[in-house]
Design an enzyme around this catalytic site. Sequence first.
Site, mmCIF file in Angstrom:
data_model
loop_
_atom_site.group_PDB
_atom_site.id
_atom_site.type_symbol
_atom_site.label_atom_id
_atom_site.label_comp_id
_atom_site.label_asym_id
_atom_site.label_seq_id
_atom_site.Cartn_x
_atom_site.Cartn_y
_atom_site.Cartn_z
ATOM 1 N N GLU A 302 0.814 -1.172 -0.175
ATOM 2 C CA GLU A 302 0.029 0.084 0.023
ATOM 3 C C GLU A 302 0.940 1.336 -0.111
ATOM 4 O OE1 GLU A 302 -3.534 0.133 0.032
ATOM 5 O OE2 GLU A 302 -3.067 2.088 -0.697
ATOM 6 N N ASP A 306 1.208 3.977 -3.061
ATOM 7 C CA ASP A 306 0.591 5.298 -2.895
ATOM 8 C C ASP A 306 1.662 6.435 -3.246
ATOM 9 O OD1 ASP A 306 -1.482 4.202 -2.183
ATOM 10 O OD2 ASP A 306 -1.423 4.670 0.311
ATOM 11 N N SER A 551 -7.445 1.323 -4.090
ATOM 12 C CA SER A 551 -6.371 1.929 -3.552
ATOM 13 C C SER A 551 -5.152 2.763 -4.364
ATOM 14 C CB SER A 551 -5.378 0.899 -2.729
ATOM 15 O OG SER A 551 -5.984 0.388 -1.810
ATOM 16 N N ASP A 594 -17.371 10.468 -18.775
ATOM 17 C CA ASP A 594 -18.550 9.733 -17.958
ATOM 18 C C ASP A 594 -18.159 8.036 -18.484
ATOM 19 O OD1 ASP A 594 -20.852 8.738 -16.931
ATOM 20 O OD2 ASP A 594 -21.911 9.709 -18.387
ATOM 21 N N ILE A 595 -18.251 7.195 -17.248
ATOM 22 C CA ILE A 595 -18.110 5.893 -17.404
ATOM 23 C C ILE A 595 -19.268 5.181 -17.650
ATOM 24 C CG2 ILE A 595 -16.890 3.664 -16.381
ATOM 25 C CD1 ILE A 595 -14.672 6.082 -17.095
ATOM 26 N N GLY A 613 -23.948 9.591 -17.039
ATOM 27 C CA GLY A 613 -24.256 10.391 -15.719
ATOM 28 C C GLY A 613 -23.766 9.660 -14.640
ATOM 29 N N ASP A 615 -23.155 7.525 -11.334
ATOM 30 C CA ASP A 615 -23.562 6.163 -10.982
ATOM 31 C C ASP A 615 -22.872 5.649 -9.768
ATOM 32 O OD1 ASP A 615 -21.208 4.467 -12.047
ATOM 33 O OD2 ASP A 615 -21.966 5.378 -13.961
#
Length: 636
Positions: A302, A306, A551, A594-595, A613, A615
């Site tokens: 992690e 990052d 993550s 937009d996905i 839009g 979701d």
Amino acid sequence: MHLSSLAWALALASLAVAAPSRRSNLVVHERRAQEPRDWVLTRRLDSGAVLPMRFGLAQSNMHKVEEMLMSVAHPSSPTYGQHFSMKEIVDTFAPSTETVEHVVNWLVGEGIDKKRLKLSPSKGWIEFDATAEEAEGLLDAEYHVYTHAETGAQQIGCHSYSVPEDIREHIDLIKPTVHFLHRVPTPNQLRKRSFERPSTHIKSGLKTDGSLADVPADLANCDQLITLDCLRALYSIDYTPVSTDKNTFGILEFTPQAFLQSDLDMFFANFSPSQVGTKPILISIDGGVDQTQDTGFNFNGESDLDLEYAFGLTNPQPILLLQTGDIPEGASFDNWLDAVDASFCTFEGGDDPTQDGIYPDPLPGGFDQPESCGILTPPFVISTSYGQDESSVTAAYAQRQCTEYAKLGMLGSTVLYSSGDNGVAGNGGICLDGDGNPVENGSQFNPDFPVTCPFVTAVGATQVNPGSTVDDPEGACEQVIFSGGGFSNFFAMPDYQAAAVTSFLTNHPPPFSGEQFNNSGVARGFPDLSANGANYVVAVAGEFERVFGTSCSSPVVGSMITLINDARIAAGKGPVGFINPVIYTDKFQAAFHDITTGGNQGCGTPGFTSTEGWDPVTGVGTPNFTALLPLFLELP
Ligand SMILES: *[C@@H]1O[C@H](CO)[C@@H](O)[C@H](O)[C@H]1NC(C)=O
Ligand SMILES: *[C@@H]1O[C@H](CO)[C@@H](O)[C@H](O)[C@H]1NC(C)=O
Ligand SMILES: *[C@@H]1O[C@H](CO)[C@@H](O)[C@H](O)[C@H]1NC(C)=O
């Protein structure tokens, strides 16, 4: 330093010392969120056992939280960007003298000598040591000892507790009581897959000539390997920071998660050579250290991920590593909030031993200094890739923490949380039964916390679809992990997302009932936005791994906001702070991709489906940095 005596406060008030017992008016204040898994109720707590009781006092002016936050965060507010000072916030929300008096009067009326009562420096908590018998009488509760089946560890707790009806409004919560089990937040099920290509060959290639000659890590293969260049291409990121000495970007990590400098350098050598040797600035919270005694993917994955991506995307911005918790005990979300807000800090007086790290820590090798309290000005952007199930905390605990995130927004910080990696299910793929308890075969969706708090920005995950390129639309992440998303069981829908969420529920009604999620149309929906979360190339413990998870998405969005803050600072403006009210506006939709494909399966269902839009899989979509920057620069 010790808690100040209540004497001074009491001098102001003439106490009614002989109040009659109000036991007949007791009403349940909190009930345990869920029965503990893996912990066995062993016995009733001895009546003479001493409990360090802490009474969290209700803050004043709570009705002003949203209004004050919107006044600095809503783009149509005339005071947009004019963030509050810490003093203004502390003065506005400090518990009132009246609240202190009410709670003290109650306790004294129940026979607790007022000399035993202490008020915390923040005036947020009243503390005293009670015997189990006293606590049980006061709160109409039964304390039990629970034993962890595997480790033999023990903790105490009660199932519910009550307070007099007229005291309820003056108390947020009382500890230790029903808050159970969750001392250390687990990293969102960060998943990895070793390279499917002959990994020994790739690794030796990296080690011998330092090039990626035989790794297909280039723009043509972003569907298989995500690198810094893939992200720059996907999100049109082309900006070099110029205000680095005034800007701040924090990455939050919980010990024992730790980065390895050798991993950062290995990543930089391959993907950002000018950064070899770059280190984060360590901000040690409650003895947080970069431990090196345990290494490997589960300890370094992690933090390495990052930092490698945050550094790479914001080069040359320095990064603050908010390393929280010592090695033996670790820490919780409350602990880092203590570090950035002294008024939340419950120094010797409020953290919950079952939820939060308690410092000083008497364990061998533990951090033996006072708790880190208000040691740090909150960075302008804070990215966090940890979460817990909303169902694992009580509404009061969640609410109190959520108010803190609103305060950070009022101060001008953007607080990002990854939305979870199990779609509509909770950590470990666990869902809930009809009573809200986690069970193996549960069918009720199990949202994450703190992402459901409407005052943080929840970041979901997308993917470059297999066989597609960076020029094609992304889909919701459906490899190894599924983007956390859905609706809160605690928090109501904030105004800033009402139009977007209502439109989703009306035009694309999900094929589920109220049995699966809060479909009232007035619950907080999440995530707010998303970014790629699949196939990241990350140097971990000396090897390149391919990593998946929200993550990945959170630090990438954090990096983009940091670049936007840089440009605003260069233009003489302030940081953007809480971004949600801005990113849901019609005007900003043009700056998001937009996905519209993919879903977030879980709990034996396909989950929600991405659509036109907003979701509850990918939020408003993924940022187009080049389009977003001028829009944010236009704001005052
Ligand atoms: C879930 O499992 C429990 C225990 O095995 C069983 O009693 C219950 O009926 C199951 N529920 C469903 C919805 O399958
Ligand atoms: C659904 O959410 C709303 C808003 O938080 C809340 O008022 C309502 O009680 C919730 N409904 C259920 C069944 O939990
Ligand atoms: C991103 O926004 C810029 C500026 O509006 C635009 O020129 C570009 O085509 C957009 N990129 C994509 C991939 O949509």
